[in-house]
Structures are given as structure tokens and as C-alpha cells.
Design a protein around this motif. Sequence first.
Motif, short mmCIF file in Angstrom:
data_model
loop_
_atom_site.label_atom_id
_atom_site.label_comp_id
_atom_site.label_asym_id
_atom_site.label_seq_id
_atom_site.Cartn_x
_atom_site.Cartn_y
_atom_site.Cartn_z
N ALA A 186 33.39 15.52 -8.17
CA ALA A 186 32.60 14.51 -7.47
C ALA A 186 31.99 15.13 -6.22
CB ALA A 186 33.48 13.32 -7.10
N SER A 229 29.85 17.55 -6.09
CA SER A 229 29.41 18.95 -6.24
C SER A 229 27.89 19.05 -6.33
CB SER A 229 30.08 19.59 -7.45
OG SER A 229 29.76 18.87 -8.62
N THR A 278 21.96 15.50 -8.15
CA THR A 278 20.87 16.14 -7.41
C THR A 278 20.35 17.35 -8.18
OG1 THR A 278 22.14 15.53 -5.44
CG2 THR A 278 20.19 16.88 -5.09
N ASN A 298 26.41 25.76 -6.65
CA ASN A 298 25.38 24.94 -6.02
C ASN A 298 25.49 24.98 -4.49
OD1 ASN A 298 23.21 23.12 -5.97
ND2 ASN A 298 24.58 21.33 -5.97
N ILE A 336 23.34 26.22 1.85
CA ILE A 336 24.33 26.17 2.93
C ILE A 336 25.17 27.45 2.94
CG2 ILE A 336 26.32 24.94 3.89
CD1 ILE A 336 25.33 22.42 2.55
#
Length: 260
Positions: free
Chosen positions: A23, A25, A29, A184, A188
Motif C-alpha cells: 500500500a 508504493s 500513480t 518506484n 526521491i
Amino acid sequence: QGKAAEASSSSKKPIIIIVIGMAGSGKTTLMHRLVAHVQESGKRGYVLNLDPAVTNLPYGANIDIRDTVKYKNVMKEYGLGPNGGILTSLNLFATKFDEVVGLVEKRAPELDYVLVDTPGQIEIFTWSASGAIITEAFASTFPTVVTYVVDTPRSTSPVTFMSNMLYACGILYKTRLPLMLAFNKTDITQHQFAVEWMEDFEKFQDAVESDKSYNANLSRSLCLVLDEFYQNLRKVGVSAISGAGMKEFFETVDACGQDY
Ligand code: GDP
Ligand code: MG
């Protein structure tokens, strides 16, 4: 005629991409980004949403579980909490999944990829009969690839990384389908550290063992298991937000499709 016809018809089959991950991750998107990339590159995609509880779907789905089962009603009707509601909704949908496969089969000659989003909570798909039924239904009809989405910034601790990889390993065992990792959120945190850990056993083992709070023997054994797991595992770094890595993502999917 037989073999050639078989080969040409099978090469026309789309590859099914089942997007699985913890959840948050970034599955949904990433789906949005993948759908956009398929369109932009002139390929033909077909899109399925299997998350009955998603409120905002950022992409257009050809088939949406929410059109068939209303999970809030399922909760009320069966007296369930949110997780039970999602699971039961998926079960109800799974009973009709042959119709879904039928729809995809009809469109198959004109499709390149079928993208499948799964419920936010991973275990609802990976630890349920319906998840297995849906996966099987696809895999028995089309080349099917499982994409395990990793939240890269949240996997930088060696122990978290190890648990995440053990989970992925479990998925490989349960589905017995070609598996690829999508690291993913590389906008960042770059996934270079993960590549290094996966490609250099000693680096990974040193990192895991630097955390003294865990049993060293168990850690060592788990590292060995994972080293074996990594050997045949494809991986790619992506960012669902920035769109980085999309080309590599589909190259990896295609390579996995060959393994199928
Ligand atoms: P899901 O539960 O796996 O479907 O995850 P979502 O797609 O709903 O994303 C969970 C959160 O992560 C959201 O706040 C997203 O905006 C964020 N997110 C997803 N992908 C990325 C990414 O590539 N980079 C960053 N920075 N955030 C992301
Ligand atoms: Mg989602």
C-alpha cells in the motif's frame, strides 16, 4: 501452417502486466504513467482497475471493478469492515472473471499491453483465492508478467529491503510467473543502492549484518536465499511522478514476456 499460424497468432497476443505492491508504493500513480506512455508511444493498451476502494482513479480504465461491485454496499450487506469489504468485492468480481478474459480476448489482436491495477493492500490480492483465480485466468490465456512495485525511499534500510524482497520472493513462488521489480519514486531516492545490494552479495550481507539486533545466522541464510532469488530477477528504476524509466520499464516487460 500449424506452427506458423500459432506463432503469428501468439505474437499478436498482448502482454498482461499485473501491478502488485505494498500500500502506498505507488501502483495507481505508476499505472497512470504507464497508460500515458503506452498511448504516447503509439502502442495499444487496455486498462483494468481491480481496486474496489479507490476513490480517485487518475487514469481511464476500460474495465473497472467499481462498475460491477460497490464495496461500501458489500460492507453493509455482509456486515464487514473495510478490508473484508474489499476482499469480498474482489471475490464477487472473480466469479465473473471469465467474462473479463473474454472481453480482452476479443480485443487481443489489436492490443499490445493489458495493464492491471490491484487493491491498495497487497495481501488482499496475493493471499486470496480470488487474486489467484484472476492471475490464473490471465496467465492461462496470455503471456503474463507480474510487476512488483517497490517504494524505494522506504526500502533504504537493509532490513526493510530484505523483508520487501522476501515478500517479492513469496509472490514469485505463489504465482510462478515472470516477475520484475519496479523501484518506484526514484525522483526521491535513486535505486542504485538496491542494484548494488542485488548484484554484490557481500555488500548486501554486510549491510544486513550491520544491524546487530537480528540473529546473524538467520540473516546470513536469508541473504543467501535472496542472492539466489536475484539471479533471475529483472529490475528497473522508475518514477511515476517524473516519468523516468518508462522506456526501460517496457523493455523489461517485453523481456519478461519472452520468458513466459
Ligand atoms: P498505491 O496504494 O500503491 O496505489 O499508491 P498510490 O499510487 O496511491 O501512491 C501513494 C502515494 O505515493 C501518493 O501520495 C503518490 O503521489 C505517491 N507516489 C507515487 N509514485 C510516486 C513517485 O514516483 N514519486 C513520488 N515522489 N511519489 C510518488
Ligand atoms: Mg492504488
